[in-house]
Design a protein around this motif. Structure first.
Motif, PDB file in Angstrom:
ATOM      1  N   VAL A   1      69.952  42.310  25.600  1.00 21.96           N
ATOM      2  CA  VAL A   1      70.548  41.790  24.375  1.00 21.96           C
ATOM      3  C   VAL A   1      69.955  40.412  24.143  1.00 21.96           C
ATOM      4  O   VAL A   1      69.927  39.584  25.058  1.00 21.96           O
ATOM      5  N   GLU A   2      69.480  40.165  22.946  1.00 24.10           N
ATOM      6  CA  GLU A   2      68.813  38.899  22.653  1.00 24.10           C
ATOM      7  C   GLU A   2      69.731  37.714  22.956  1.00 24.10           C
ATOM      8  O   GLU A   2      70.896  37.688  22.563  1.00 24.10           O
ATOM      9  N   GLY A   3      69.192  36.761  23.707  1.00 26.43           N
ATOM     10  CA  GLY A   3      69.936  35.563  24.045  1.00 26.43           C
ATOM     11  C   GLY A   3      70.898  35.725  25.202  1.00 26.43           C
ATOM     12  O   GLY A   3      71.656  34.789  25.510  1.00 26.43           O
ATOM     13  N   VAL A   4      70.854  36.878  25.848  1.00 22.01           N
ATOM     14  CA  VAL A   4      71.770  37.161  26.960  1.00 22.01           C
ATOM     15  C   VAL A   4      70.951  37.487  28.205  1.00 22.01           C
ATOM     16  O   VAL A   4      70.090  38.368  28.166  1.00 22.01           O
ATOM     17  N   PRO A   5      71.187  36.810  29.321  1.00 25.09           N
ATOM     18  CA  PRO A   5      70.440  37.130  30.550  1.00 25.09           C
ATOM     19  C   PRO A   5      70.853  38.479  31.128  1.00 25.09           C
ATOM     20  O   PRO A   5      71.988  38.929  30.937  1.00 25.09           O
ATOM     21  N   GLY A   6      69.932  39.104  31.826  1.00 24.22           N
ATOM     22  CA  GLY A   6      70.215  40.359  32.511  1.00 24.22           C
ATOM     23  C   GLY A   6      70.204  40.158  34.012  1.00 24.22           C
ATOM     24  O   GLY A   6      69.769  39.121  34.520  1.00 24.22           O
ATOM     25  N   ALA A   7      70.683  41.150  34.728  1.00 20.95           N
ATOM     26  CA  ALA A   7      70.698  41.087  36.193  1.00 20.95           C
ATOM     27  C   ALA A   7      70.541  42.491  36.741  1.00 20.95           C
ATOM     28  O   ALA A   7      70.889  43.479  36.096  1.00 20.95           O
ATOM     29  N   ASN A   8      70.009  42.595  37.948  1.00 23.41           N
ATOM     30  CA  ASN A   8      70.003  43.861  38.674  1.00 23.41           C
ATOM     31  C   ASN A   8      70.103  43.559  40.156  1.00 23.41           C
ATOM     32  O   ASN A   8      70.058  42.389  40.571  1.00 23.41           O
ATOM     33  N   GLY A   9      70.255  44.614  40.932  1.00 24.33           N
ATOM     34  CA  GLY A   9      70.487  44.420  42.353  1.00 24.33           C
ATOM     35  C   GLY A   9      69.400  43.660  43.068  1.00 24.33           C
ATOM     36  O   GLY A   9      69.667  42.956  44.050  1.00 24.33           O
ATOM     37  N   ALA A  10      68.165  43.771  42.577  1.00 18.36           N
ATOM     38  CA  ALA A  10      67.060  43.056  43.219  1.00 18.36           C
ATOM     39  C   ALA A  10      67.194  41.547  43.084  1.00 18.36           C
ATOM     40  O   ALA A  10      66.570  40.790  43.844  1.00 18.36           O
TER      41      ALA A  10
END
Length: 318
Positions: A257-266
């Motif tokens: 989503v634009e302007g929103v950070p992402g995350a994943n298990g790595a």
């Protein structure tokens, strides 16, 4: 090369394999040669394997599989727990008989997996299972626990926060809700009406997802929401923006989503998974097992998990 082994005569292993990418219908149980631990590796006799959405997402089609480095024939499942039964040369951190858990990318639903003993990536790792954590539970921790920890690190909730979690009743949500509550944050979790009791038991205040979500959240939290994690799609992230949550205090895990950070298990911090295991052992986090299946019923298990309406985790017993 010599190997320390508790089962030196083991020659074959039952494993789930697929010769074509697709849905649960392509999953088959086969007898294959048992892998052997090489230098710097351990072999684990798997007793339980936990399923995650990424298991069927990354094996659904060839293009997605290629992004994960998978080729045919492929295995299935990533989270495992079991007992070390063979140790390769140079390994000192593990010994035959040690209980372990971790992740073996798309090869965990098998009688045996080989892991790099020094592996530090989420796709190839082994951790000592703490006393007080059974193997079924340990087999649910790696992917979901790491992902929840990474997402929470982005928004950094605390006692002054009201955190909105989208998809809170799913596998990652189980961990995200409880980890957030341990920080002292108030947690509002989206779900279907049938998940409300489940969410309350985890420590979240439930709210129905779908049209009108922002209004329902305002009614629950007239003082406002200060952070949000979207564990399913984009609805929660967009709702959080509508509620005035700054973009840097919103996190997604499945889409951008634009302007929103992402995350994943790595992205999880070093030691995050071991800390989650310690919290489980101490009774501060519990992991509801929604269903367990023998390996012969892998297709039914995958269908249930892929339906995305399971409250808790799905586990394969081996």
């Amino acid at each position: 090369m010599q190997h320390q082994s508790a089962h030196p005569s083991t020659a074959t292993s039952r494993a789930v394999q697929l010769d074509a990418f697709g849905g649960p219908e392509v999953l088959d149980v086969r007898e294959i040669p048992a892998p052997r631990a090489g230098a710097g590796q351990v072999r684990v006799r798997v007793t339980a394997a936990g399923l995650n959405p990424m298991d069927w997402i990354m094996t659904a089609d060839a293009d997605t599989a290629a992004r994960f480095g998978l080729s045919l024939p492929a295995g299935f499942g990533s989270d495992y727990a079991g007992v070390v039964d063979q140790v390769g040369a140079g390994v000192t951190a593990f010994a035959p008989g040690d209980r372990v858990f971790g992740s073996a990318l798309s090869r965990a639903v098998a009688g045996f997996v080989v892991i790099d003993a020094a592996g530090e990536i989420a796709a190839n790792e082994a951790h000592h299972t703490p006393d007080g954590v059974d193997d079924r539970t340990a087999a649910t921790l790696a992917i979901a626990g790491r992902t929840a920890s990474a997402a929470l690190a982005v928004v950094s909730p605390g006692p002054d926060d009201t955190l909105l979690i989208g998809g809170a009743a799913g596998g990652v949500g189980v961990f995200a809700v409880q980890l957030a509550r341990l920080t002292g944050a108030r947690v509002i979790g989206t779900g279907s009406a049938t998940s409300f009791d489940f969410l309350r038991d985890l420590g979240a205040e439930p709210v129905t997802y779908g049209d009108g979500l922002a209004d329902r959240v305002r009614a629950l939290a007239p003082g406002g929401v200060t952070a949000a994690i979207d564990l399913h799609g984009t609805e929660t992230a967009h709702t959080a923006k509508e509620l005035g949550v700054p973009g840097d205090r919103i996190c997604t895990i499945a889409v951008q989503v634009e302007g929103v950070p992402g995350a994943n298990g790595a992205n999880a911090a070093p030691g995050a998974l071991d800390e989650i295991a310690r919290l489980v052992a101490a009774g501060r986090i519990r992991v509801p097992i929604a269903a367990s299946f023998p390996i012969d019923r892998i297709r039914q298990a995958a269908e249930l998990q892929a339906g995305r309406h399971v409250h808790g985790k799905v586990v394969i017993d081996l």
